[in-house]
Write a protein that holds these residues in place. Sequence first.
Motif, mmCIF file in Angstrom:
data_model
loop_
_atom_site.group_PDB
_atom_site.id
_atom_site.type_symbol
_atom_site.label_atom_id
_atom_site.label_comp_id
_atom_site.label_asym_id
_atom_site.label_seq_id
_atom_site.Cartn_x
_atom_site.Cartn_y
_atom_site.Cartn_z
ATOM 1 N N MET A 26 0.824 -1.216 0.000
ATOM 2 C CA MET A 26 0.000 0.000 0.000
ATOM 3 C C MET A 26 0.856 1.263 0.000
ATOM 4 O O MET A 26 0.491 2.270 -0.611
ATOM 5 C CB MET A 26 -0.960 -0.005 1.194
ATOM 6 N N THR A 27 2.014 1.209 0.654
ATOM 7 C CA THR A 27 2.928 2.357 0.627
ATOM 8 C C THR A 27 3.460 2.570 -0.786
ATOM 9 O O THR A 27 3.509 3.713 -1.269
ATOM 10 C CB THR A 27 4.085 2.148 1.626
ATOM 11 N N ALA A 28 3.831 1.478 -1.446
ATOM 12 C CA ALA A 28 4.293 1.588 -2.835
ATOM 13 C C ALA A 28 3.183 2.146 -3.719
ATOM 14 O O ALA A 28 3.433 2.996 -4.586
ATOM 15 C CB ALA A 28 4.770 0.230 -3.347
ATOM 16 N N LEU A 29 1.948 1.694 -3.497
ATOM 17 C CA LEU A 29 0.813 2.209 -4.279
ATOM 18 C C LEU A 29 0.611 3.696 -4.019
ATOM 19 O O LEU A 29 0.392 4.476 -4.960
ATOM 20 C CB LEU A 29 -0.465 1.431 -3.948
ATOM 21 N N LEU A 30 0.698 4.108 -2.767
ATOM 22 C CA LEU A 30 0.516 5.518 -2.431
ATOM 23 C C LEU A 30 1.577 6.385 -3.102
ATOM 24 O O LEU A 30 1.268 7.429 -3.677
ATOM 25 C CB LEU A 30 0.547 5.710 -0.914
ATOM 26 N N VAL A 31 2.827 5.953 -3.062
ATOM 27 C CA VAL A 31 3.901 6.699 -3.719
ATOM 28 C C VAL A 31 3.645 6.755 -5.227
ATOM 29 O O VAL A 31 3.784 7.809 -5.854
ATOM 30 C CB VAL A 31 5.278 6.080 -3.402
ATOM 31 N N LEU A 32 3.255 5.624 -5.797
ATOM 32 C CA LEU A 32 2.948 5.561 -7.227
ATOM 33 C C LEU A 32 1.846 6.567 -7.584
ATOM 34 O O LEU A 32 1.953 7.294 -8.575
ATOM 35 C CB LEU A 32 2.527 4.139 -7.590
ATOM 36 N N LEU A 33 0.786 6.614 -6.780
ATOM 37 C CA LEU A 33 -0.333 7.532 -7.053
ATOM 38 C C LEU A 33 0.085 8.990 -6.879
ATOM 39 O O LEU A 33 -0.381 9.856 -7.630
ATOM 40 C CB LEU A 33 -1.525 7.193 -6.162
ATOM 41 N N MET A 34 0.945 9.259 -5.915
ATOM 42 C CA MET A 34 1.430 10.634 -5.739
ATOM 43 C C MET A 34 2.248 11.071 -6.953
ATOM 44 O O MET A 34 2.116 12.210 -7.419
ATOM 45 C CB MET A 34 2.237 10.740 -4.446
ATOM 46 N N ILE A 35 3.065 10.172 -7.464
ATOM 47 C CA ILE A 35 3.831 10.478 -8.679
ATOM 48 C C ILE A 35 2.871 10.681 -9.853
ATOM 49 O O ILE A 35 3.049 11.588 -10.669
ATOM 50 C CB ILE A 35 4.829 9.342 -8.989
#
Length: 148
Positions: free
Chosen positions: A83-92
């Motif tokens: 979920m952290t990787a997904l959140l970073v991906l979405l922020m990018i």
Amino acid sequence: MLRWLLAALHLTALGIGLGAVWVRAGALRGPFDPPGLRRIFAADSWWAFAGALWIATGLWRLLAGTEKPTAYYLHNHFFYLKMTALLVLLMIEARAVVLLVRWRASAARGGPVDTSAAPGLARLSYVQAILVLIMLAAATGMARGFGS
């Protein structure tokens, strides 16, 4: 049957998304003529489709407990990594969305498209591909009981 269908769609989204973001990264290296812009927009559309499918099937699997109980995920460290990787991906992706919507609007009007941010977007797309692979590694670890 529903478990299988959701898992199949979730994994299909992975394949589509990883391919699309990689193609988008390459297309963002140019050329930026009309066919080049169409390649960027097509790859970006596939990336968006995959993201929507991925999030929808993931939420369904999480909240409906079709695969494992929701509590399993919420007590798993690999789930939080994913979920952290997904959140970073979405922020990018937020930056990419804003810029590519502007590009699409400008191209639709027949006006010039300011592609000066393209090299940076290409690099960020490659970072997003790496984040997808991190999510994949976390998911396969979770599926094998790691992280609890």
